[in-house]
Design a protein around this motif. Structure first.
Motif, PDB file in Angstrom:
ATOM      1  N   GLU A  11       0.832  -1.201   0.000  1.00  0.00           N
ATOM      2  CA  GLU A  11       0.000   0.000   0.000  1.00  0.00           C
ATOM      3  C   GLU A  11       0.869   1.254   0.000  1.00  0.00           C
ATOM      4  OE1 GLU A  11      -4.057  -1.536   2.214  1.00  0.00           O
ATOM      5  OE2 GLU A  11      -2.619  -0.332   3.321  1.00  0.00           O
ATOM      6  N   ARG A  12       1.935   1.254   0.806  1.00  0.00           N
ATOM      7  CA  ARG A  12       2.827   2.412   0.840  1.00  0.00           C
ATOM      8  C   ARG A  12       3.503   2.606  -0.505  1.00  0.00           C
ATOM      9  NH1 ARG A  12       3.987   0.483   5.952  1.00  0.00           N
ATOM     10  NH2 ARG A  12       5.908  -0.516   5.254  1.00  0.00           N
ATOM     11  N   ASP A  13       3.946   1.518  -1.165  1.00  0.00           N
ATOM     12  CA  ASP A  13       4.579   1.622  -2.481  1.00  0.00           C
ATOM     13  C   ASP A  13       3.600   2.184  -3.507  1.00  0.00           C
ATOM     14  OD1 ASP A  13       6.909   0.631  -1.449  1.00  0.00           O
ATOM     15  OD2 ASP A  13       6.666  -1.398  -2.274  1.00  0.00           O
ATOM     16  N   ALA A  14       2.350   1.724  -3.458  1.00  0.00           N
ATOM     17  CA  ALA A  14       1.343   2.208  -4.401  1.00  0.00           C
ATOM     18  C   ALA A  14       1.074   3.694  -4.186  1.00  0.00           C
ATOM     19  CB  ALA A  14       0.050   1.408  -4.259  1.00  0.00           C
ATOM     20  N   GLU A  15       1.056   4.129  -2.938  1.00  0.00           N
ATOM     21  CA  GLU A  15       0.824   5.539  -2.644  1.00  0.00           C
ATOM     22  C   GLU A  15       1.998   6.403  -3.087  1.00  0.00           C
ATOM     23  OE1 GLU A  15      -0.068   5.842   1.501  1.00  0.00           O
ATOM     24  OE2 GLU A  15      -1.856   4.603   1.319  1.00  0.00           O
ATOM     25  N   ALA A  16       3.225   5.871  -3.049  1.00  0.00           N
ATOM     26  CA  ALA A  16       4.412   6.623  -3.429  1.00  0.00           C
ATOM     27  C   ALA A  16       4.568   6.722  -4.942  1.00  0.00           C
ATOM     28  CB  ALA A  16       5.652   5.968  -2.827  1.00  0.00           C
ATOM     29  N   THR A  17       3.971   5.822  -5.695  1.00  0.00           N
ATOM     30  CA  THR A  17       4.090   5.810  -7.148  1.00  0.00           C
ATOM     31  C   THR A  17       2.893   6.508  -7.754  1.00  0.00           C
ATOM     32  OG1 THR A  17       5.230   3.687  -7.018  1.00  0.00           O
ATOM     33  CG2 THR A  17       4.361   4.325  -9.174  1.00  0.00           C
ATOM     34  N   PRO A  18       3.119   7.604  -8.472  1.00  0.00           N
ATOM     35  CA  PRO A  18       1.979   8.289  -9.084  1.00  0.00           C
ATOM     36  C   PRO A  18       1.356   7.433 -10.178  1.00  0.00           C
ATOM     37  CG  PRO A  18       4.054   9.307  -9.762  1.00  0.00           C
ATOM     38  CD  PRO A  18       4.378   8.246  -8.752  1.00  0.00           C
ATOM     39  N   PRO A  19       0.053   7.609 -10.442  1.00  0.00           N
ATOM     40  CA  PRO A  19      -0.591   6.822 -11.483  1.00  0.00           C
ATOM     41  C   PRO A  19      -0.113   7.264 -12.869  1.00  0.00           C
ATOM     42  CG  PRO A  19      -2.095   8.481 -10.654  1.00  0.00           C
ATOM     43  CD  PRO A  19      -0.853   8.531  -9.798  1.00  0.00           C
ATOM     44  N   GLY A  20      -0.257   6.377 -13.831  1.00  0.00           N
ATOM     45  CA  GLY A  20       0.078   6.729 -15.210  1.00  0.00           C
ATOM     46  C   GLY A  20       1.457   6.275 -15.635  1.00  0.00           C
ATOM     47  N   PRO A  22       5.251   6.216 -16.201  1.00  0.00           N
ATOM     48  CA  PRO A  22       6.423   6.835 -15.571  1.00  0.00           C
ATOM     49  C   PRO A  22       7.156   7.734 -16.577  1.00  0.00           C
ATOM     50  CG  PRO A  22       6.346   4.484 -15.117  1.00  0.00           C
ATOM     51  CD  PRO A  22       5.293   4.759 -16.144  1.00  0.00           C
ATOM     52  N   GLY A  23       7.479   8.932 -16.168  1.00  0.00           N
ATOM     53  CA  GLY A  23       8.256   9.841 -16.997  1.00  0.00           C
ATOM     54  C   GLY A  23       7.488  10.570 -18.087  1.00  0.00           C
ATOM     55  N   LEU A  24       6.155  10.442 -18.126  1.00  0.00           N
ATOM     56  CA  LEU A  24       5.366  11.102 -19.170  1.00  0.00           C
ATOM     57  C   LEU A  24       5.538  12.612 -19.081  1.00  0.00           C
ATOM     58  CD1 LEU A  24       3.230  10.956 -21.444  1.00  0.00           C
ATOM     59  CD2 LEU A  24       1.494  11.130 -19.657  1.00  0.00           C
TER      60      LEU A  24
END
Length: 189
Positions: A11-20, A22-24
């Motif tokens: 859950e913490r990893d998912a919260e730290a990674t923005p959706p969409g 990467p690098g867009l």
């Protein structure tokens, strides 16, 4: 390792990674296929105002490369592609193909895969007059939007081969900019 800790870590990893993606950072180019690349070149350079950049091709494959990499018939021949710089971006990658069983009708907006390109202009009336001077078919008269798009005017037009394009202008902004959770991208950005 306790199961609760693994779940919480995910859950913490998912919260730290923005959706969409990467690098867009934005749209690089828009690619489309036309029936006559020379006609399209004249239209996009002389009427729209794009600049020709370079060309590649032809490309063909005896194997399955074309189907695997481009989702076209394995015997398709991409006769040529040309890149154009469009004022304000993005670039256009325009193709001319020969392929068994290809569809030659332009999709309408209501068809699956229907689409259009919209060009932002600062003076819609001057842009419409320019199109008409070049013999371009303009669909109706400019329309003033309402609701969240209030402040915007737009009109559709067709390329010589029937591809749908649009002119749009909102020099004083759109109503949706007031308190919207996300501001739409604008050419002035």
């Amino acid at each position: 390792m306790p199961r609760q800790w693994i779940h919480s870590s995910r859950e913490r990893d998912a919260e730290a990674t923005p959706p969409g993606l990467p690098g867009l950072t934005g749209v690089d180019h828009i690619g489309f296929t036309v029936p006559d690349l020379d006609e399209a070149t004249r239209f996009f350079v002389e009427v729209i105002g794009c600049q020709y950049a370079y060309s590649l091709g032809p490309f063909r494959s005896d194997g399955t490369w074309m189907a695997e990499h481009l989702n076209v018939h394995p015997r398709a021949v991409m006769r040529e592609l040309r890149f154009f710089r469009c004022p304000g971006g993005p670039d256009f990658e325009i193709f001319e193909y020969e392929a068994p069983g290809r569809h030659t009708d332009q999709p309408r907006n209501s068809d699956i895969g229907g689409h259009h390109l919209a060009f932002y202009v600062t003076d819609l009336d001057a842009a419409v007059a320019h199109l008409r001077r070049h013999g371009v078919r303009v669909l109706g008269e400019p329309t003033a939007s309402s609701g969240p798009s209030e402040g915007q005017r737009w009109v559709y037009f067709l390329t010589p081969w029937g591809m749908q394009l649009e002119l749009v202008s909102y020099p004083h902004g759109k109503r949706c900019e007031d308190g919207a959770p996300a501001r739409l991208w604008q050419p002035s950005d």
